[in-house]
Enzyme design. Structure first.
Site, PDB file in Angstrom:
ATOM      1  N   CYS A 123       0.837  -1.219   0.000  1.00 54.19           N
ATOM      2  CA  CYS A 123       0.000   0.000   0.000  1.00 54.19           C
ATOM      3  C   CYS A 123       0.867   1.263   0.000  1.00 54.19           C
ATOM      4  CB  CYS A 123      -0.889   0.038   1.227  1.00 54.19           C
ATOM      5  SG  CYS A 123      -2.004  -1.353   1.394  1.00 54.19           S
ATOM      6  N   CYS A 154      -5.896   0.110   4.113  1.00 52.56           N
ATOM      7  CA  CYS A 154      -4.931  -0.889   3.654  1.00 52.56           C
ATOM      8  C   CYS A 154      -5.185  -2.203   4.388  1.00 52.56           C
ATOM      9  CB  CYS A 154      -3.512  -0.378   3.889  1.00 52.56           C
ATOM     10  SG  CYS A 154      -2.233  -1.550   3.405  1.00 52.56           S
ATOM     11  N   CYS A 219     -10.945  26.707  18.080  1.00 52.03           N
ATOM     12  CA  CYS A 219      -9.553  26.245  18.060  1.00 52.03           C
ATOM     13  C   CYS A 219      -8.651  27.468  17.924  1.00 52.03           C
ATOM     14  CB  CYS A 219      -9.277  25.320  16.881  1.00 52.03           C
ATOM     15  SG  CYS A 219     -10.434  23.979  16.589  1.00 52.03           S
ATOM     16  N   CYS A 222      -7.682  29.686  20.988  1.00 46.72           N
ATOM     17  CA  CYS A 222      -6.581  29.172  21.812  1.00 46.72           C
ATOM     18  C   CYS A 222      -5.268  29.128  21.035  1.00 46.72           C
ATOM     19  CB  CYS A 222      -6.922  27.792  22.359  1.00 46.72           C
ATOM     20  SG  CYS A 222      -8.014  27.864  23.799  1.00 46.72           S
ATOM     21  N   HIS A 223      -5.298  28.683  19.781  1.00 45.00           N
ATOM     22  CA  HIS A 223      -4.033  28.402  19.089  1.00 45.00           C
ATOM     23  C   HIS A 223      -3.569  29.486  18.115  1.00 45.00           C
ATOM     24  CE1 HIS A 223      -3.584  24.556  20.962  1.00 45.00           C
ATOM     25  NE2 HIS A 223      -4.774  24.160  20.574  1.00 45.00           N
ATOM     26  N   ARG A 269      -4.955  13.701  19.427  1.00 41.24           N
ATOM     27  CA  ARG A 269      -4.725  15.019  20.010  1.00 41.24           C
ATOM     28  C   ARG A 269      -5.860  15.982  19.691  1.00 41.24           C
ATOM     29  NH1 ARG A 269      -4.352  17.981  23.376  1.00 41.24           N
ATOM     30  NH2 ARG A 269      -2.493  18.948  24.247  1.00 41.24           N
ATOM     31  N   CYS A 273      -8.697  17.900  22.218  1.00 39.05           N
ATOM     32  CA  CYS A 273      -9.035  19.324  22.292  1.00 39.05           C
ATOM     33  C   CYS A 273     -10.526  19.565  22.068  1.00 39.05           C
ATOM     34  CB  CYS A 273      -8.201  20.132  21.297  1.00 39.05           C
ATOM     35  SG  CYS A 273      -6.614  20.652  22.004  1.00 39.05           S
TER      36      CYS A 273
END
Ligand code: HEC
Length: 312
Positions: A123, A154, A219, A222-223, A269, A273
């Site tokens: 693959c 796959c 998002c 905060c980021h 991750r 969040c």
């Protein structure tokens, strides 16, 4: 004369064509360059530019912890890109990275035969391409394809069971892929070459900028705006460079339980969040998750692949 006109027309047609092809990512490119500009300005001199970028930070934080003069590539280290304190323990841990055995295990999984005699090699003939060529927009299926989804496809297309998309074997295999990509000096290179790809990017962008949950935060709050500020005992990482280094080994994940080796995928991750926002995260193979990841990856285009990595 006629020939000249014909040539000019052909040239004009060609240029128009080239313009159209480039057009689909025109807005995305504007967004990306604006983001770089924002972060470089924000971390050029945090103390001096406090009123614009760090109105809530203390003197001590700005003088003793936040670094200045950061440039594009620096941002791939998450909150260690700017935090002096964090960076010291980061550099120490990196001397004997706790994920090395996972990379080795991932390499073994890569060549291990499935029940039908095939393997991941069939693959993903080039493991370093796998680390850097995903996500991409599949122009035939008209949908985003992510590395995690491709690995599970796959498996299932070879009669194997899909893996947990957040940790365990999939994270090990991805650790090997991303290490290969880093060794080959690959960069993030997401392409937007059709109307549908542009729309997928736009929906991902909307997700990132939409306020949700009981705190009514996006998002981006905060980021982007929040990056560099503290939330309890964590400093918020910059959006720029957020996807360059996954999977990551987290001290927090390692301590969670004995069956958990601490390594997690980008989807894990991101889901964390979304949960912290008080929401139910979309599944790893849901359209929303894939498009959010596609948007995030585009915004780090041109940055070196720098994983696997460690985080608190
Ligand atoms: C209330 C603030 C907050 C919101 C809202 C938030 N996050 Fe986070 N996020 C954090 C904190 C705190 C961390 C851990 C420290 C760090 O790396 O930023 C983190 C870490 C991350 C990381 C890991 C960065 C790295 O370098 O390892 C990613 C990726 C991420 N968040 C994506 C998202 C996405 C996508 C959303 C929206 C769905 C989101 N975050 C919303 C607070 C937030």
């Amino acid at each position: 004369m006629l020939l000249k006109i014909a040539r000019t027309t052909a040239l004009v047609a060609l240029t128009a064509c080239a313009l159209n092809a480039a057009d689909f990512n025109a807005q995305a490119e504007k967004d990306r360059l604006a983001l770089i500009k924002y972060f470089e300005a924000k971390f050029e001199n945090p103390l001096k530019n406090r009123s614009t970028f760090f109105p809530y930070s203390t003197d001590d934080e700005l003088k003793n912890n936040i670094m200045s003069g950061l440039k594009f590539e620096d941002f791939s280290k998450g909150n260690y890109s700017f935090s002096k304190n964090g960076r010291m323990s980061y550099d120490e841990i990196k001397e004997f990275p706790p994920y090395e055995e996972f990379v080795e295990n991932g390499e073994a999984l890569y060549s291990k035969a499935f029940a039908n005699g095939k393997s991941f090699k069939d693959c993903f003939p080039d493991p370093s391409v796998a680390g850097s060529a995903y996500p991409y927009f599949d122009e035939k299926k008209k949908e985003v394809m992510t590395l995690t989804v491709a690995i599970n496809q796959c498996l299932t297309s070879n009669g194997e069971k899909a893996w947990n998309p957040k940790k365990g074997k999939i994270a090990h295999l991805e650790a090997y892929f991303v290490q290969e990509a880093q060794d080959a000096e690959k960069k993030i290179d997401v392409k937007i070459e059709s109307k549908e790809a542009e729309e997928a990017y736009n929906r991902g962008k909307e997700y990132y900028y939409t306020q949700r949950g009981y705190l009514n935060l996006s998002c981006a709050e905060c980021h982007v705006q929040g990056a560099g500020q503290r939330v309890r005992n964590e400093s918020l990482s910059p959006f720029l460079g957020q996807v360059t280094h996954f999977p990551v080994y987290r001290l927090k994940w390692g301590a969670a339980d004995a069956n958990n080796d601490g390594l997690g995928t980008l989807e894990r991750r991101m889901s964390g969040c979304v949960k912290d926002q008080g929401q139910v995260p979309p599944k790893y193979d849901a359209k929303e998750m894939k498009e959010l990841l596609f948007f995030m990856a585009y915004m780090s285009n041109g940055m070196k692949i720098d994983g696997p990595d460690i985080r608190k």
